[in-house]
Write an enzyme that holds these catalytic residues in place. Structure first.
Site, PDB file in Angstrom:
ATOM      1  N   LEU A 186       0.827  -1.209   0.000  1.00 26.03           N
ATOM      2  CA  LEU A 186       0.000   0.000   0.000  1.00 26.03           C
ATOM      3  C   LEU A 186       0.857   1.253   0.000  1.00 26.03           C
ATOM      4  CD1 LEU A 186      -2.188  -1.642   2.675  1.00 26.03           C
ATOM      5  CD2 LEU A 186      -3.009  -1.071   0.370  1.00 26.03           C
ATOM      6  N   THR A 196       6.207   0.603   1.874  1.00 22.25           N
ATOM      7  CA  THR A 196       7.263   1.417   2.494  1.00 22.25           C
ATOM      8  C   THR A 196       6.595   2.344   3.497  1.00 22.25           C
ATOM      9  OG1 THR A 196       8.518   1.365   0.436  1.00 22.25           O
ATOM     10  CG2 THR A 196       9.184   3.002   2.071  1.00 22.25           C
ATOM     11  N   LYS A 231      14.917   0.276   4.299  1.00 28.50           N
ATOM     12  CA  LYS A 231      14.218   0.714   3.081  1.00 28.50           C
ATOM     13  C   LYS A 231      14.225   2.246   2.959  1.00 28.50           C
ATOM     14  CE  LYS A 231      11.624   0.990  -0.515  1.00 28.50           C
ATOM     15  NZ  LYS A 231      12.282   0.927  -1.813  1.00 28.50           N
ATOM     16  N   LYS A 258       7.054  11.081  -0.095  1.00 27.17           N
ATOM     17  CA  LYS A 258       6.625  10.468   1.179  1.00 27.17           C
ATOM     18  C   LYS A 258       7.803   9.785   1.873  1.00 27.17           C
ATOM     19  CE  LYS A 258       5.366   6.373   0.658  1.00 27.17           C
ATOM     20  NZ  LYS A 258       5.701   4.968   0.747  1.00 27.17           N
TER      21      LYS A 258
HETATM   22  P1  NAP Z   1       0.528   2.725  -6.208  1.00 30.94           P
HETATM   23  O1  NAP Z   1       0.520   2.185  -7.579  1.00 30.94           O
HETATM   24  O2  NAP Z   1       0.187   4.161  -6.014  1.00 30.94           O
HETATM   25  O3  NAP Z   1      -0.445   1.830  -5.308  1.00 30.94           O
HETATM   26  C1  NAP Z   1      -0.809   2.252  -4.020  1.00 30.94           C
HETATM   27  C2  NAP Z   1      -1.808   1.286  -3.428  1.00 30.94           C
HETATM   28  O4  NAP Z   1      -2.241   1.796  -2.148  1.00 30.94           O
HETATM   29  C3  NAP Z   1      -3.081   1.131  -4.276  1.00 30.94           C
HETATM   30  O5  NAP Z   1      -3.556  -0.181  -4.131  1.00 30.94           O
HETATM   31  C4  NAP Z   1      -4.029   2.142  -3.615  1.00 30.94           C
HETATM   32  O6  NAP Z   1      -5.386   1.857  -3.821  1.00 30.94           O
HETATM   33  C5  NAP Z   1      -3.681   1.909  -2.162  1.00 30.94           C
HETATM   34  N1  NAP Z   1      -4.096   3.029  -1.315  1.00 30.94           N
HETATM   35  C6  NAP Z   1      -3.601   4.283  -1.297  1.00 30.94           C
HETATM   36  N2  NAP Z   1      -4.213   5.022  -0.356  1.00 30.94           N
HETATM   37  C7  NAP Z   1      -5.131   4.207   0.233  1.00 30.94           C
HETATM   38  C8  NAP Z   1      -6.066   4.382   1.300  1.00 30.94           C
HETATM   39  N3  NAP Z   1      -6.171   5.539   1.955  1.00 30.94           N
HETATM   40  N4  NAP Z   1      -6.844   3.317   1.632  1.00 30.94           N
HETATM   41  C9  NAP Z   1      -6.723   2.136   0.974  1.00 30.94           C
HETATM   42  N5  NAP Z   1      -5.851   1.902  -0.028  1.00 30.94           N
HETATM   43  C10 NAP Z   1      -5.061   2.932  -0.386  1.00 30.94           C
HETATM   44  O7  NAP Z   1       1.938   2.528  -5.497  1.00 30.94           O
HETATM   45  P2  NAP Z   1       3.093   1.436  -5.772  1.00 30.94           P
HETATM   46  O8  NAP Z   1       4.102   2.048  -6.650  1.00 30.94           O
HETATM   47  O9  NAP Z   1       2.488   0.125  -6.077  1.00 30.94           O
HETATM   48  O10 NAP Z   1       3.769   1.404  -4.313  1.00 30.94           O
HETATM   49  C11 NAP Z   1       3.213   0.651  -3.251  1.00 30.94           C
HETATM   50  C12 NAP Z   1       4.191   0.694  -2.084  1.00 30.94           C
HETATM   51  O11 NAP Z   1       5.452   0.148  -2.504  1.00 30.94           O
HETATM   52  C13 NAP Z   1       4.502   2.109  -1.582  1.00 30.94           C
HETATM   53  O12 NAP Z   1       4.686   2.065  -0.187  1.00 30.94           O
HETATM   54  C14 NAP Z   1       5.785   2.457  -2.286  1.00 30.94           C
HETATM   55  O13 NAP Z   1       6.522   3.442  -1.583  1.00 30.94           O
HETATM   56  C15 NAP Z   1       6.471   1.103  -2.297  1.00 30.94           C
HETATM   57  N6  NAP Z   1       7.460   0.877  -3.365  1.00 30.94           N
HETATM   58  C16 NAP Z   1       7.192   1.261  -4.646  1.00 30.94           C
HETATM   59  C17 NAP Z   1       8.129   1.013  -5.630  1.00 30.94           C
HETATM   60  C18 NAP Z   1       7.920   1.426  -7.059  1.00 30.94           C
HETATM   61  O14 NAP Z   1       8.902   1.460  -7.809  1.00 30.94           O
HETATM   62  N7  NAP Z   1       6.713   1.716  -7.505  1.00 30.94           N
HETATM   63  C19 NAP Z   1       9.325   0.355  -5.313  1.00 30.94           C
HETATM   64  C20 NAP Z   1       9.546  -0.060  -4.003  1.00 30.94           C
HETATM   65  C21 NAP Z   1       8.596   0.202  -3.038  1.00 30.94           C
HETATM   66  P3  NAP Z   1      -6.177   2.574  -5.035  1.00 30.94           P
HETATM   67  O15 NAP Z   1      -5.778   1.815  -6.263  1.00 30.94           O
HETATM   68  O16 NAP Z   1      -7.611   2.414  -4.674  1.00 30.94           O
HETATM   69  O17 NAP Z   1      -5.734   4.008  -5.066  1.00 30.94           O
END
Ligand code: NAP
Length: 290
Positions: A67, A98, A173, A241
């Site tokens: 998330l 994260t 992380k 963030k």
């Molecule tokens: P993302 O595509 O923006 O997905 C975020 C997820 O969180 C979605 O399922 C979203 O649901 C949900 N969400 C956000 N706010 C919410 C709330 N208030 N209540 C319920 N659900 C909520 O992000 P991502 O890139 O997959 O990243 C996910 C995590 O992995 C983050 O912590 C990020 O920092 C970490 N990360 C990301 C990467 C990368 O390269 N992308 C790499 C390493 C780690 P909706 O679809 O309904 O909005």
């Protein structure tokens, strides 16, 4: 041996790819996402879709979340229809988002009260690594729990690093990401200077990226910022963030993380220009315009 049933919560850029890996490996999978549309591809591929985190977690052996941040994770785990309310005693919870060390410790206490075991497993790697099962997990928690979860984590990763007790994974992380963020903004400023000064961009970038400053991150930034491809692998709002969380973590340990503060200011400026949904490499655009 029958495979453990898995609930997967959060099907964004990373979670979608990770859940797909689990489905492909034959784990019985139930998914939940706040915006239900994102569950459709997995449903077509054979996953069950639940209407709430609680319903997804009910009966699952392992519950995994991916998330955005502390706020999202709190809502999904501890909200009114949160996953912890549905988790059976003995379930293993794996929090991959994260998030801050403080929040994961709070979730650990709540998991213990519900007689569940918690691992934190934030990841390095980005969208293509999630899709290909080539992430690195930074695991915090007990060795016993990790060994039980290892076959599931293995399907999504190339490396599983056990970095210490609960809270250590979040700390490692955040350090990982703040170092990436500082390099990205420093490179963005250098690129803006190169372009404004009339230096030969291609030649200068070749020297910088092939030389000592050419870290994997700087090389990726050079490519994306040059071609201005900001399709999000990692959204700017999430990088901002993480830098904010890392800065606060520094303060909590008596380290005045000035490079993090400077990077955060530059990211906030870009967010104010509506670049939050773009890849974090778009941080160069406001600097180009200045
Ligand atoms: P993302 O595509 O923006 O997905 C975020 C997820 O969180 C979605 O399922 C979203 O649901 C949900 N969400 C956000 N706010 C919410 C709330 N208030 N209540 C319920 N659900 C909520 O992000 P991502 O890139 O997959 O990243 C996910 C995590 O992995 C983050 O912590 C990020 O920092 C970490 N990360 C990301 C990467 C990368 O390269 N992308 C790499 C390493 C780690 P909706 O679809 O309904 O909005």
């Amino acid at each position: 041996m029958t495979k453990p049933s898995i609930a997967f919560l959060g099907l964004g850029i990373m979670g979608g790819g990770m859940a797909n890996r689990l489905l492909g490996a034959g784990f019985p999978l139930t998914v939940y996402n706040r915006n239900a549309d994102k569950a459709k591809p997995l449903a077509s591929a054979g996953a069950k879709v639940a209407a709430s985190p609680k319903a997804a977690a009910a009966g699952a052996d392992i519950i995994i979340s991916m998330l955005a941040d502390d706020v999202a994770a709190r809502a999904i785990w501890l909200g009114e229809n949160g996953a912890l309310a549905g988790a059976k005693p003995g379930a293993i919870l794996i929090e991959c988002s994260t998030i801050t060390p403080d929040w994961i410790k709070e979730l650990d206490a709540a998991a213990k009260k519900a007689n569940c075991e918690l691992l934190e497993a934030p990841v390095t790697g980005t969208k293509p690594h999630a899709a290909a099962g080539e992430l690195t997990f930074l695991v915090g928690g007990s060795t016993d729990t990790l060994e039980k979860a290892r076959p599931v984590l293995a399907v999504m990763s190339k490396t599983i690093a056990h970095v210490g007790p609960i809270g250590s994974g979040a700390m490692v992380k955040l350090l990982n990401n703040v170092l990436c963020a500082v390099q990205a903004v420093s490179f963005a400023e250098a690129l803006a200077l190169i372009e404004k000064s009339g230096l030969d961009r291609a030649k200068t970038l070749e020297i910088l990226t092939q030389g000592t400053p050419g870290s994997p991150l700087v090389r990726t930034m050079a490519t994306r910022m040059t071609v201005r491809d900001y399709t999000p692998n990692f959204a700017m709002k999430l990088m901002a963030k993480d830098v904010g969380y890392a800065h606060a973590m520094g303060q909590a340990h008596g380290v005045d993380f000035k490079t993090a503060a400077a990077a955060l200011e530059i990211f906030k400026n870009a967010l104010a220009q509506n670049l939050g949904e773009q890849d974090f490499s778009a941080v160069v655009e406001p600097l180009r315009k200045k």
